[in-house]
Design a protein around this motif. Structure first.
Motif, PDB file in Angstrom:
ATOM      1  N   ARG A 351     104.331 119.252  25.444  1.00  0.00           N
ATOM      2  CA  ARG A 351     102.869 119.044  25.370  1.00  0.00           C
ATOM      3  C   ARG A 351     102.181 120.282  24.801  1.00  0.00           C
ATOM      4  O   ARG A 351     101.264 120.178  23.972  1.00  0.00           O
ATOM      5  CB  ARG A 351     102.325 118.709  26.750  1.00  0.00           C
ATOM      6  CG  ARG A 351     100.883 118.236  26.731  1.00  0.00           C
ATOM      7  CD  ARG A 351     100.274 118.035  28.104  1.00  0.00           C
ATOM      8  NE  ARG A 351     101.196 117.452  29.052  1.00  0.00           N
ATOM      9  CZ  ARG A 351     101.769 118.140  30.052  1.00  0.00           C
ATOM     10  NH1 ARG A 351     101.498 119.443  30.188  1.00  0.00           N
ATOM     11  NH2 ARG A 351     102.594 117.556  30.892  1.00  0.00           N
ATOM     12  N   ARG A 352     102.627 121.458  25.215  1.00  0.00           N
ATOM     13  CA  ARG A 352     102.022 122.707  24.726  1.00  0.00           C
ATOM     14  C   ARG A 352     102.175 122.824  23.215  1.00  0.00           C
ATOM     15  O   ARG A 352     101.218 123.158  22.502  1.00  0.00           O
ATOM     16  CB  ARG A 352     102.709 123.889  25.423  1.00  0.00           C
ATOM     17  CG  ARG A 352     102.184 125.262  24.999  1.00  0.00           C
ATOM     18  CD  ARG A 352     103.224 126.333  25.301  1.00  0.00           C
ATOM     19  NE  ARG A 352     104.437 126.143  24.501  1.00  0.00           N
ATOM     20  CZ  ARG A 352     105.637 126.586  24.863  1.00  0.00           C
ATOM     21  NH1 ARG A 352     105.816 127.209  26.012  1.00  0.00           N
ATOM     22  NH2 ARG A 352     106.685 126.378  24.057  1.00  0.00           N
ATOM     23  N   ASP A 353     103.384 122.527  22.694  1.00  0.00           N
ATOM     24  CA  ASP A 353     103.593 122.622  21.249  1.00  0.00           C
ATOM     25  C   ASP A 353     102.795 121.568  20.496  1.00  0.00           C
ATOM     26  O   ASP A 353     102.291 121.825  19.384  1.00  0.00           O
ATOM     27  CB  ASP A 353     105.084 122.468  20.928  1.00  0.00           C
ATOM     28  CG  ASP A 353     105.839 123.789  21.044  1.00  0.00           C
ATOM     29  OD1 ASP A 353     105.200 124.817  21.323  1.00  0.00           O
ATOM     30  OD2 ASP A 353     107.083 123.781  20.864  1.00  0.00           O
ATOM     31  N   CYS A 354     102.678 120.364  21.056  1.00  0.00           N
ATOM     32  CA  CYS A 354     101.866 119.317  20.410  1.00  0.00           C
ATOM     33  C   CYS A 354     100.428 119.774  20.244  1.00  0.00           C
ATOM     34  O   CYS A 354      99.825 119.629  19.167  1.00  0.00           O
ATOM     35  CB  CYS A 354     101.883 118.037  21.242  1.00  0.00           C
ATOM     36  SG  CYS A 354     103.469 117.216  21.319  1.00  0.00           S
ATOM     37  N   GLU A 355      99.862 120.306  21.317  1.00  0.00           N
ATOM     38  CA  GLU A 355      98.458 120.733  21.276  1.00  0.00           C
ATOM     39  C   GLU A 355      98.278 121.855  20.256  1.00  0.00           C
ATOM     40  O   GLU A 355      97.285 121.873  19.507  1.00  0.00           O
ATOM     41  CB  GLU A 355      98.008 121.196  22.664  1.00  0.00           C
ATOM     42  CG  GLU A 355      98.033 120.124  23.738  1.00  0.00           C
ATOM     43  CD  GLU A 355      97.070 118.973  23.476  1.00  0.00           C
ATOM     44  OE1 GLU A 355      96.234 119.069  22.545  1.00  0.00           O
ATOM     45  OE2 GLU A 355      97.154 117.958  24.194  1.00  0.00           O
ATOM     46  N   ALA A 356      99.232 122.773  20.188  1.00  0.00           N
ATOM     47  CA  ALA A 356      99.128 123.870  19.221  1.00  0.00           C
ATOM     48  C   ALA A 356      99.213 123.340  17.792  1.00  0.00           C
ATOM     49  O   ALA A 356      98.446 123.764  16.909  1.00  0.00           O
ATOM     50  CB  ALA A 356     100.235 124.888  19.482  1.00  0.00           C
ATOM     51  N   ALA A 357     100.129 122.394  17.544  1.00  0.00           N
ATOM     52  CA  ALA A 357     100.266 121.835  16.197  1.00  0.00           C
ATOM     53  C   ALA A 357      99.032 121.044  15.805  1.00  0.00           C
ATOM     54  O   ALA A 357      98.543 121.140  14.667  1.00  0.00           O
ATOM     55  CB  ALA A 357     101.504 120.943  16.126  1.00  0.00           C
ATOM     56  N   LEU A 358      98.483 120.265  16.741  1.00  0.00           N
ATOM     57  CA  LEU A 358      97.322 119.428  16.430  1.00  0.00           C
ATOM     58  C   LEU A 358      96.048 120.261  16.287  1.00  0.00           C
ATOM     59  O   LEU A 358      95.102 119.836  15.614  1.00  0.00           O
ATOM     60  CB  LEU A 358      97.149 118.353  17.503  1.00  0.00           C
ATOM     61  CG  LEU A 358      98.244 117.278  17.480  1.00  0.00           C
ATOM     62  CD1 LEU A 358      98.176 116.413  18.722  1.00  0.00           C
ATOM     63  CD2 LEU A 358      98.124 116.421  16.231  1.00  0.00           C
ATOM     64  N   ALA A 359      96.014 121.436  16.888  1.00  0.00           N
ATOM     65  CA  ALA A 359      94.870 122.330  16.668  1.00  0.00           C
ATOM     66  C   ALA A 359      94.859 122.832  15.227  1.00  0.00           C
ATOM     67  O   ALA A 359      93.791 123.117  14.665  1.00  0.00           O
ATOM     68  CB  ALA A 359      94.938 123.510  17.645  1.00  0.00           C
ATOM     69  N   ASP A 364      98.845 115.552  12.137  1.00  0.00           N
ATOM     70  CA  ASP A 364     100.298 115.744  12.068  1.00  0.00           C
ATOM     71  C   ASP A 364     100.993 114.601  12.812  1.00  0.00           C
ATOM     72  O   ASP A 364     100.869 114.475  14.040  1.00  0.00           O
ATOM     73  CB  ASP A 364     100.689 117.088  12.678  1.00  0.00           C
ATOM     74  CG  ASP A 364     102.152 117.418  12.434  1.00  0.00           C
ATOM     75  OD1 ASP A 364     103.024 116.707  12.986  1.00  0.00           O
ATOM     76  OD2 ASP A 364     102.429 118.370  11.680  1.00  0.00           O
ATOM     77  N   ALA A 365     101.733 113.766  12.079  1.00  0.00           N
ATOM     78  CA  ALA A 365     102.311 112.551  12.664  1.00  0.00           C
ATOM     79  C   ALA A 365     103.330 112.867  13.756  1.00  0.00           C
ATOM     80  O   ALA A 365     103.362 112.214  14.804  1.00  0.00           O
ATOM     81  CB  ALA A 365     102.965 111.701  11.569  1.00  0.00           C
ATOM     82  N   GLU A 366     104.190 113.880  13.526  1.00  0.00           N
ATOM     83  CA  GLU A 366     105.213 114.200  14.517  1.00  0.00           C
ATOM     84  C   GLU A 366     104.596 114.736  15.802  1.00  0.00           C
ATOM     85  O   GLU A 366     105.053 114.418  16.907  1.00  0.00           O
ATOM     86  CB  GLU A 366     106.212 115.205  13.942  1.00  0.00           C
ATOM     87  CG  GLU A 366     107.248 114.607  13.016  1.00  0.00           C
ATOM     88  CD  GLU A 366     106.682 114.256  11.649  1.00  0.00           C
ATOM     89  OE1 GLU A 366     105.593 114.772  11.298  1.00  0.00           O
ATOM     90  OE2 GLU A 366     107.324 113.463  10.924  1.00  0.00           O
ATOM     91  N   ALA A 367     103.533 115.545  15.670  1.00  0.00           N
ATOM     92  CA  ALA A 367     102.876 116.081  16.868  1.00  0.00           C
ATOM     93  C   ALA A 367     102.189 114.964  17.651  1.00  0.00           C
ATOM     94  O   ALA A 367     102.257 114.921  18.889  1.00  0.00           O
ATOM     95  CB  ALA A 367     101.869 117.158  16.468  1.00  0.00           C
ATOM     96  N   LEU A 368     101.530 114.041  16.952  1.00  0.00           N
ATOM     97  CA  LEU A 368     100.910 112.897  17.625  1.00  0.00           C
ATOM     98  C   LEU A 368     101.966 112.027  18.305  1.00  0.00           C
ATOM     99  O   LEU A 368     101.772 111.543  19.426  1.00  0.00           O
ATOM    100  CB  LEU A 368     100.117 112.069  16.608  1.00  0.00           C
ATOM    101  CG  LEU A 368      98.824 112.703  16.092  1.00  0.00           C
ATOM    102  CD1 LEU A 368      98.355 111.979  14.822  1.00  0.00           C
ATOM    103  CD2 LEU A 368      97.734 112.647  17.165  1.00  0.00           C
TER     104      LEU A 368
END
Length: 470
Positions: A351-359, A364-368
């Motif tokens: 979850r932490r990496d997803c939020e950082a990527a989406l910021a 970003d399809a992979e992060a979503l």
């Protein structure tokens, strides 16, 4: 009407001539099947060959010269295929046979101008309502008997027969609806078994090239029906039976058995396994050379992504860590590290990496995808659906994202939406047994038992060793 009359008159003249002695000797020497055919079938071949030699345009590629020997050899092989039909069959819709001296390859400028021209190296090709193109070098190699089961003439003329009722689809014209139903039931099951074996890298009698599509399956099956009929009958009796019905021939009755060193004829598959090992080594060497040619950061990312694809998430995380030490705002590495964490059930880190990527990149399809999968596992179903829907919009061809959203739809109690996503995924990858099983579960939730049973049956053909729901 007048053209048919003229054609038939011309053919009567051709057939009234004595069959050339040198052609008879050529058929005996060059066309292995001919000397074993029953006399009535040999006579049919002697009817077909002179008409084909006279009527077809025998064209050469470049400065190559087509000789009568080449035309008679090719016509003789095609005539053997047609020797069981009730009436002499002259391949009337085929007007031109093009012969290349060696392996066929179209120039890049040709393929760029004509999308119907395939790339790569070919031993033959046949177009719907077009010419048959053959490599004489390949034909000569096969005539030596060093490639049991291979016959490029039979293969390409099978494509021609397949295309008589429309684009080649693996179903040549059938004599009745009952024959058509029997053909489909048998060949579809055999095709799916071959696809599954090819995907797993298993040794098989039929060449894995037949798993490319249904048209290639019919052409490859035709080669084995004529070249290795005894083995085909023993291992695929139903397939042999429908081919026997179509060609009106039973080559087992007259063609001596020859042993094939190919694929599963090697006892425990030893030869085939060695072939697979050599092919894997070549693939690994090619991949290593490609990585060595990259910039260091790109090479590290390629290796990390390869670890993730091969089911080694811990190794992937180690390499993504190195990339992110250099560039903490590398959203691709963040998103893919999130997917690696997800596979290890390390949800908080994912979850932490997803939020950082989406910021950095909100689309970003992979992060979503990863954030949606985390939300689903944490029981936040609607959030999962929303994230996965955005991921599908960003990457509609990604079957794994569609699979993940289908799981979310099922948890949300919307199996119809799950069926829609899984159907789209299967349109992209029709031979994924797990997708079929997942759609079967969605169909069951909708009480569509017949559809569920159909998908499970196909999944079992593709992956017979796995435990599928009853």
């Amino acid at each position: 009407m007048i053209f048919s009359w003229l054609r038939n008159r011309r053919r009567r003249r051709v057939l009234a001539q004595p069959f050339p002695k040198e052609w008879e000797e050529l058929l005996q020497r060059r066309v292995r099947h001919y000397r074993y055919l029953p006399p009535s079938h040999q006579q049919r071949v002697r009817q077909i060959v002179p008409v084909m030699v006279a009527e077809k345009e025998w064209a050469a590629a470049g400065d190559f010269k087509v000789t009568p020997e080449m035309a008679v050899t090719i016509a003789g092989q095609a005539a053997v295929m047609a020797s069981g039909f009730d009436e002499p069959y002259f391949f009337d819709r085929l007007h031109t046979v093009v012969i290349h001296p060696k392996t066929i390859r179209f120039a890049p400028e040709q393929t760029s101008r004509n999308p119907n021209l395939p790339g790569g190296w070919l031993s033959g090709i046949a177009w719907h309502r077009g010419p048959v193109v053959l490599s004489w070098g390949e034909i000569r190699t096969e005539l030596t008997g060093r490639s049991p089961g291979r016959n490029v003439i039979l293969h390409e003329f099978a494509h021609y027969l397949d295309g008589l009722d429309g684009p080649a689809d693996g179903k040549p014209p059938m004599s009745s609806k009952e024959s058509e139903r029997r053909w489909y039931a048998v060949t579809e099951a055999e095709y799916l078994r071959l696809v599954g074996s090819a995907r797993r890298g298993e040794a098989t009698l039929l060449d894995h090239y037949g798993a490319s599509n249904r048209a290639e399956f019919f052409a490859v099956s035709t080669e084995y029906f004529f070249e290795l009929p005894h083995q085909l009958y023993e291992r695929h009796p139903d397939l042999y039976a429908v081919l026997q019905e179509f060609y009106h021939l039973d080559p087992r009755q007259w063609l001596p058995r020859i042993e094939s060193p190919r694929q599963d004829d090697a006892g425990d598959g030893g030869d085939f396994q060695r072939f697979r090992a050599r092919r894997q080594r070549r693939s690994d060497v090619a991949q290593l050379k490609a990585v060595q040619a990259m910039a260091p950061g790109d090479a590290l990312y390629a290796l990390a992504f390869d670890h993730l694809q091969r089911g080694r998430p811990a190794d992937a995380i180690r390499l993504f860590d190195q990339l992110l030490e250099v560039d903490p705002r590398d959203e691709e590495s963040l998103a893919h590290r999130a997917l690696a964490y997800l596979r290890l059930q390390r949800l908080a880190e994912a979850r932490r990496d997803c939020e950082a990527a989406l910021a950095i990149d909100p689309q970003d399809a992979e992060a979503l995808w990863a954030r949606g999968a985390v939300a689903l596992q944490e029981g936040r179903t609607l959030e999962a659906v929303n994230d996965l829907s955005e991921a599908v919009d960003a990457s509609p061809q990604n079957i794994e994202i569609r699979r993940a959203r289908a799981s979310a739809w099922m948890v949300a109690g919307w199996p119809q939406k799950a069926v829609a996503d899984l159907t789209e995924a299967l349109n992209i990858e029709p031979h994924d047994a797990e997708l079929l099983a997942e759609r079967a579960r969605a169909y069951q939730a909708l009480n569509r038992t017949a559809d569920a049973n159909r998908d499970i049956a196909r999944a079992k053909l593709l992956e017979p060793e796995l435990a599928w729901p009853a």
